[in-house]
Design a protein around this motif. Structure first.
Motif, PDB file in Angstrom:
ATOM      1  N   GLU A   1      97.282 -35.594  91.768  1.00  0.00           N
ATOM      2  CA  GLU A   1      98.333 -35.479  90.759  1.00  0.00           C
ATOM      3  C   GLU A   1      97.801 -34.812  89.491  1.00  0.00           C
ATOM      4  OE1 GLU A   1     101.423 -38.363  88.240  1.00  0.00           O
ATOM      5  OE2 GLU A   1     100.409 -39.138  90.041  1.00  0.00           O
ATOM      6  N   PHE A   2      96.536 -35.120  89.173  1.00  0.00           N
ATOM      7  CA  PHE A   2      95.883 -34.487  88.029  1.00  0.00           C
ATOM      8  C   PHE A   2      94.637 -33.763  88.535  1.00  0.00           C
ATOM      9  CE2 PHE A   2      97.785 -38.485  86.361  1.00  0.00           C
ATOM     10  CZ  PHE A   2      98.822 -37.896  85.650  1.00  0.00           C
ATOM     11  N   LEU A   3      94.672 -32.460  88.522  1.00  0.00           N
ATOM     12  CA  LEU A   3      93.583 -31.645  89.043  1.00  0.00           C
ATOM     13  C   LEU A   3      92.442 -31.536  88.039  1.00  0.00           C
ATOM     14  CD1 LEU A   3      95.742 -28.787  90.606  1.00  0.00           C
ATOM     15  CD2 LEU A   3      94.704 -30.741  91.786  1.00  0.00           C
ATOM     16  N   PRO A   4      91.263 -31.087  88.487  1.00  0.00           N
ATOM     17  CA  PRO A   4      90.156 -30.902  87.549  1.00  0.00           C
ATOM     18  C   PRO A   4      90.549 -30.017  86.368  1.00  0.00           C
ATOM     19  CG  PRO A   4      89.371 -30.719  89.794  1.00  0.00           C
ATOM     20  CD  PRO A   4      90.870 -30.813  89.877  1.00  0.00           C
ATOM     21  N   ASP A   5      90.126 -30.448  85.182  1.00  0.00           N
ATOM     22  CA  ASP A   5      90.369 -29.749  83.912  1.00  0.00           C
ATOM     23  C   ASP A   5      91.820 -29.841  83.443  1.00  0.00           C
ATOM     24  OD1 ASP A   5      87.665 -28.867  83.630  1.00  0.00           O
ATOM     25  OD2 ASP A   5      88.064 -27.284  85.076  1.00  0.00           O
ATOM     26  N   SER A   6      92.628 -30.659  84.116  1.00  0.00           N
ATOM     27  CA  SER A   6      94.014 -30.838  83.661  1.00  0.00           C
ATOM     28  C   SER A   6      94.088 -31.994  82.670  1.00  0.00           C
ATOM     29  CB  SER A   6      94.949 -31.094  84.839  1.00  0.00           C
ATOM     30  OG  SER A   6      94.657 -32.325  85.464  1.00  0.00           O
ATOM     31  N   LEU A   7      95.116 -31.967  81.870  1.00  0.00           N
ATOM     32  CA  LEU A   7      95.344 -32.978  80.843  1.00  0.00           C
ATOM     33  C   LEU A   7      96.016 -34.202  81.471  1.00  0.00           C
ATOM     34  CD1 LEU A   7      95.306 -33.456  77.675  1.00  0.00           C
ATOM     35  CD2 LEU A   7      97.660 -32.601  77.704  1.00  0.00           C
TER      36      LEU A   7
END
Length: 234
Positions: free
Chosen positions: A22-28
């Motif tokens: 749901e939240f990928l690497p480097d995502s907020l």
């Protein structure tokens, strides 16, 4: 079993969402206000949960911008990495890297064990090898995997180094899963039996260098088998 604190519940839920993609690497990731509303907890609880994941290097805080997900290779929690791997994080790469880790640790452990292993341990290794052979003949993959893992555990314990066994303990579940996959192939079982026989013979002689080489050869064979029989078919 002790109940999880609210802080742990929030941290685990956010980690689950990260692992699920749901939240990928480097995502907020969502802010404190949004998370506190979602979980119906105080912002202080959310703040402590975020601190937990930051301490494990799963998250990073960029002042003035927010809190972001770190790439898996930056994580500092083995248990969290194993959770991510179990959810299918680049399976081929992970499988190879797991063998690389085993090679670094198990060759050294086998070398140490050669000078420290007891007659009782050698007898137990022989018993596990016999069980592996019987399981191979019976096409009993779970029994084969169980004996394979036990064989290696005996060597890790016989090394006399407490840190080696502690490092491997969290890996047990994923090693069992990977062995179950590779051991479906009869030829891989045959190769493993031959390599385990060589390891036992080297340990019986009490020669550290011979034991190290035997385990290293086993790890090389395991990697070759993985690439030839498992990854090639994916």
């Amino acid at each position: 079993m002790a109940r999880k604190s609210l802080t742990d519940v929030v941290a685990d839920d956010l980690l689950d969402r990260i692992v699920a993609g749901e939240f990928l690497p480097d995502s907020l990731v969502p802010g404190e206000l949004e998370l506190s509303s979602q979980h119906e907890v105080s912002r202080m609880t959310v703040r402590e949960a975020m601190k937990t994941l930051v301490a494990q290097r799963i998250l990073r805080v960029e002042r003035g911008r927010g809190t972001f997900v770190n790439p898996l290779g930056s994580w500092g929690s083995l248990n969290a990495v194993l959770r991510a791997v179990s959810e299918g994080e680049d399976d081929a790469v992970v499988a190879v890297q797991l063998i690389e880790l085993r090679r670094m640790l198990e060759t050294g452990a086998c070398e140490l064990a050669a000078a420290r292993i007891s007659e009782d341990d050698l007898e137990r290794l022989g018993e596990q090898l016999s069980l592996m052979k019987a399981a191979h003949e019976a096409a009993d993959v779970p029994a084969f995997v169980s004996s394979d893992l036990t064989f290696h555990d005996i060597i890790l314990q016989a090394s006399g180094n407490i840190f080696v066994a502690v490092l491997f303990e969290p890996l047990h579940r994923i090693l069992e899963s990977r062995r179950a996959e590779t051991s479906q192939v009869p030829q891989i079982q045959s190769n493993a039996i031959a390599m385990h026989e060589a390891i036992l013979n080297a340990l019986t002689t009490g020669q550290p260098e011979a034991a190290r080489v035997a385990m290293d050869n086993h790890m090389s064979q395991t990697l070759d088998d993985l690439k030839s029989y498992v990854l090639r078919s994916q």
